[in-house]
Design a protein around this motif. Structure first.
Motif, PDB file in Angstrom:
ATOM      1  N   LEU A 126      54.640  28.653  43.798  1.00 47.82           N
ATOM      2  CA  LEU A 126      54.757  29.885  43.019  1.00 47.82           C
ATOM      3  C   LEU A 126      55.338  29.605  41.634  1.00 47.82           C
ATOM      4  CD1 LEU A 126      56.080  32.420  45.692  1.00 47.82           C
ATOM      5  CD2 LEU A 126      53.781  32.304  44.705  1.00 47.82           C
ATOM      6  N   ILE A 127      56.345  28.742  41.565  1.00 47.29           N
ATOM      7  CA  ILE A 127      56.931  28.373  40.264  1.00 47.29           C
ATOM      8  C   ILE A 127      55.887  27.668  39.406  1.00 47.29           C
ATOM      9  CG2 ILE A 127      58.648  26.911  39.125  1.00 47.29           C
ATOM     10  CD1 ILE A 127      60.480  27.404  41.547  1.00 47.29           C
ATOM     11  N   SER A 128      55.119  26.776  40.026  1.00 50.93           N
ATOM     12  CA  SER A 128      54.078  26.048  39.285  1.00 50.93           C
ATOM     13  C   SER A 128      53.010  26.997  38.756  1.00 50.93           C
ATOM     14  CB  SER A 128      53.440  24.991  40.195  1.00 50.93           C
ATOM     15  OG  SER A 128      54.393  24.042  40.624  1.00 50.93           O
ATOM     16  N   CYS A 129      52.588  27.955  39.585  1.00 56.15           N
ATOM     17  CA  CYS A 129      51.567  28.924  39.153  1.00 56.15           C
ATOM     18  C   CYS A 129      52.088  29.816  38.028  1.00 56.15           C
ATOM     19  CB  CYS A 129      51.131  29.791  40.333  1.00 56.15           C
ATOM     20  SG  CYS A 129      50.092  28.925  41.522  1.00 56.15           S
ATOM     21  N   GLY A 130      53.342  30.236  38.159  1.00 58.18           N
ATOM     22  CA  GLY A 130      53.930  31.056  37.116  1.00 58.18           C
ATOM     23  C   GLY A 130      54.013  30.328  35.793  1.00 58.18           C
ATOM     24  N   THR A 131      54.306  29.029  35.850  1.00 57.81           N
ATOM     25  CA  THR A 131      54.379  28.218  34.633  1.00 57.81           C
ATOM     26  C   THR A 131      52.985  27.931  34.089  1.00 57.81           C
ATOM     27  OG1 THR A 131      56.366  27.146  35.500  1.00 57.81           O
ATOM     28  CG2 THR A 131      55.268  26.069  33.649  1.00 57.81           C
ATOM     29  N   ALA A 132      52.032  27.681  34.968  1.00 56.29           N
ATOM     30  CA  ALA A 132      50.692  27.256  34.555  1.00 56.29           C
ATOM     31  C   ALA A 132      49.845  28.387  34.003  1.00 56.29           C
ATOM     32  CB  ALA A 132      49.965  26.614  35.742  1.00 56.29           C
ATOM     33  N   ILE A 133      49.999  29.603  34.550  1.00 58.43           N
ATOM     34  CA  ILE A 133      49.038  30.664  34.202  1.00 58.43           C
ATOM     35  C   ILE A 133      49.693  31.782  33.392  1.00 58.43           C
ATOM     36  CG2 ILE A 133      47.293  32.232  35.102  1.00 58.43           C
ATOM     37  CD1 ILE A 133      47.194  30.506  37.621  1.00 58.43           C
ATOM     38  N   CYS A 134      50.358  32.704  34.055  1.00 58.73           N
ATOM     39  CA  CYS A 134      50.916  33.835  33.284  1.00 58.73           C
ATOM     40  C   CYS A 134      52.138  34.435  33.968  1.00 58.73           C
ATOM     41  CB  CYS A 134      49.864  34.908  33.035  1.00 58.73           C
ATOM     42  SG  CYS A 134      49.067  35.517  34.532  1.00 58.73           S
ATOM     43  N   GLY A 135      53.087  33.584  34.315  1.00 62.01           N
ATOM     44  CA  GLY A 135      54.382  34.032  34.770  1.00 62.01           C
ATOM     45  C   GLY A 135      54.375  34.925  35.986  1.00 62.01           C
ATOM     46  N   GLY A 136      55.089  36.066  35.865  1.00 56.59           N
ATOM     47  CA  GLY A 136      55.252  36.976  36.981  1.00 56.59           C
ATOM     48  C   GLY A 136      53.949  37.534  37.511  1.00 56.59           C
TER      49      GLY A 136
END
Length: 327
Positions: A126-136
């Motif tokens: 979840l942290i990786s996805c938030g950093t990679a795409i568009c946060g929350g």
């Protein structure tokens, strides 16, 4: 000793406002009005919100998430009336390769860091996805696909939330320091800052051209929620989950088309953009109001380290590419 006195003083202030709820509400409403005026910039609004969260307390905290979510969508759609299709398409093309490469790089590095730091895989992803795409927004979309629990979602959102607050203030300073152009800064923001709200806030502070590039590239980046969520569902062996793409992206495109091809829209477009910027400033104030001590404490050391390392890697790597490779 000094720390204990400081904590006691903070507790006395909190108790005072707890006994005088109406005063707390008055302070909050006054600051809301100020944030809607030209007197308060987005970074200042964020700082004011954080002060409210730490010292006074948010009187309407239970409504904060819905309010920020709605205001952000309104602000982004309204900002579309200040852009045109040709510039948006050009910005999207320029940012496409960066988007694909940076998302893949971030997700792979996040997996490596989760092994090294021994972080639970759902929280780490979840942290990786938030950093990679568009946060929350990415975290909220991916979480059902991997059946994330509330605690895991809260930790990931906390990490992203804290780093977003820092980015909004720090990025424009770095951009001016290294001499980034409007286009370069807009592209860097869209790639390296997590949430759309902070991307738009930082870019708006840098300039109108940076804002156009940052908004377009970031919203195009948000479309990657779908393939990443579907891939995550397969990887985590969860099937039958619905993945939702934020609908305000479609409304943003409609605003672009109207401003480009309907001449009558041009007379009202500047006012819509002005209102949208005020809505964005208020959004950032409310986001700051949500950064409570509880949110900070819930994060934990290792997930926060992962978030910081990922952020430094994507911010530093993309800045180097934009300045030296894509120049």
């Amino acid at each position: 000793m000094a720390k204990r006195i400081e904590v006691q003083h903070s507790n006395r202030i909190q108790r005072f406002f707890d006994k005088h709820i109406s005063l707390r509400e008055v302070v909050f409403i006054v600051l809301v009005v100020l944030c809607l005026s030209p007197l308060i910039s987005p970074p200042v609004a964020l700082v004011l919100g954080i002060l409210i969260a730490q010292v006074v307390g948010h009187p309407y905290l239970h409504l904060n998430h819905k309010a920020t979510h709605l205001l952000l969508q309104i602000a982004v759609v309204g900002l579309g009336f200040g852009m045109n299709v040709k510039s948006a398409v050009a910005a999207g093309k320029e940012g496409f390769l960066f988007t694909v490469g940076s998302i893949a790089f971030t997700l792979i590095l996040g997996w490596v860091l989760s092994k090294w730091l021994k972080i639970e895989k759902v929280t780490s992803f979840l942290i990786s996805c938030g950093t990679a795409i568009c946060g929350g927004s990415a975290i909220a979309a991916v979480a059902p696909a991997i059946k994330a629990r509330e605690k895991e979602i809260s930790v990931a959102l906390g990490v992203i939330f804290i780093l977003n607050s820092v980015a909004l203030v720090v990025f424009p300073i770095i951009g001016h320091w290294v001499g980034l152009s409007q286009t370069q800064f807009g592209l860097w923001c869209a790639i390296a800052i997590h949430d759309t709200s902070s991307v738009v806030g930082a870019a708006a502070k840098y300039g109108s051209a940076a804002l156009a590039v940052a908004t377009t590239v970031k919203l195009a980046r948000a479309l990657w929620i779908l393939p990443v969520s579907l891939g995550a569902s397969v990887a985590f062996k969860n099937k039958g989950n619905n993945v939702k793409i934020p609908c305000f992206i479609g409304f943003f495109v409609i605003a672009l088309l109207l401003n480009t091809y309907i001449p009558r829209v041009h007379s009202i477009a500047p006012y819509v953009v002005q209102v949208s910027k005020a809505a964005l400033t208020l959004t950032l104030f409310l986001i700051g109001c949500g950064l409570t001590a509880k949110v900070v404490k819930s994060v934990g050391v290792r997930p926060f380290i992962q978030g910081v390392l990922l952020w430094f890697a994507i911010a530093g790597g993309s800045l180097y590419v934009i300045m030296h490779v894509a120049a």
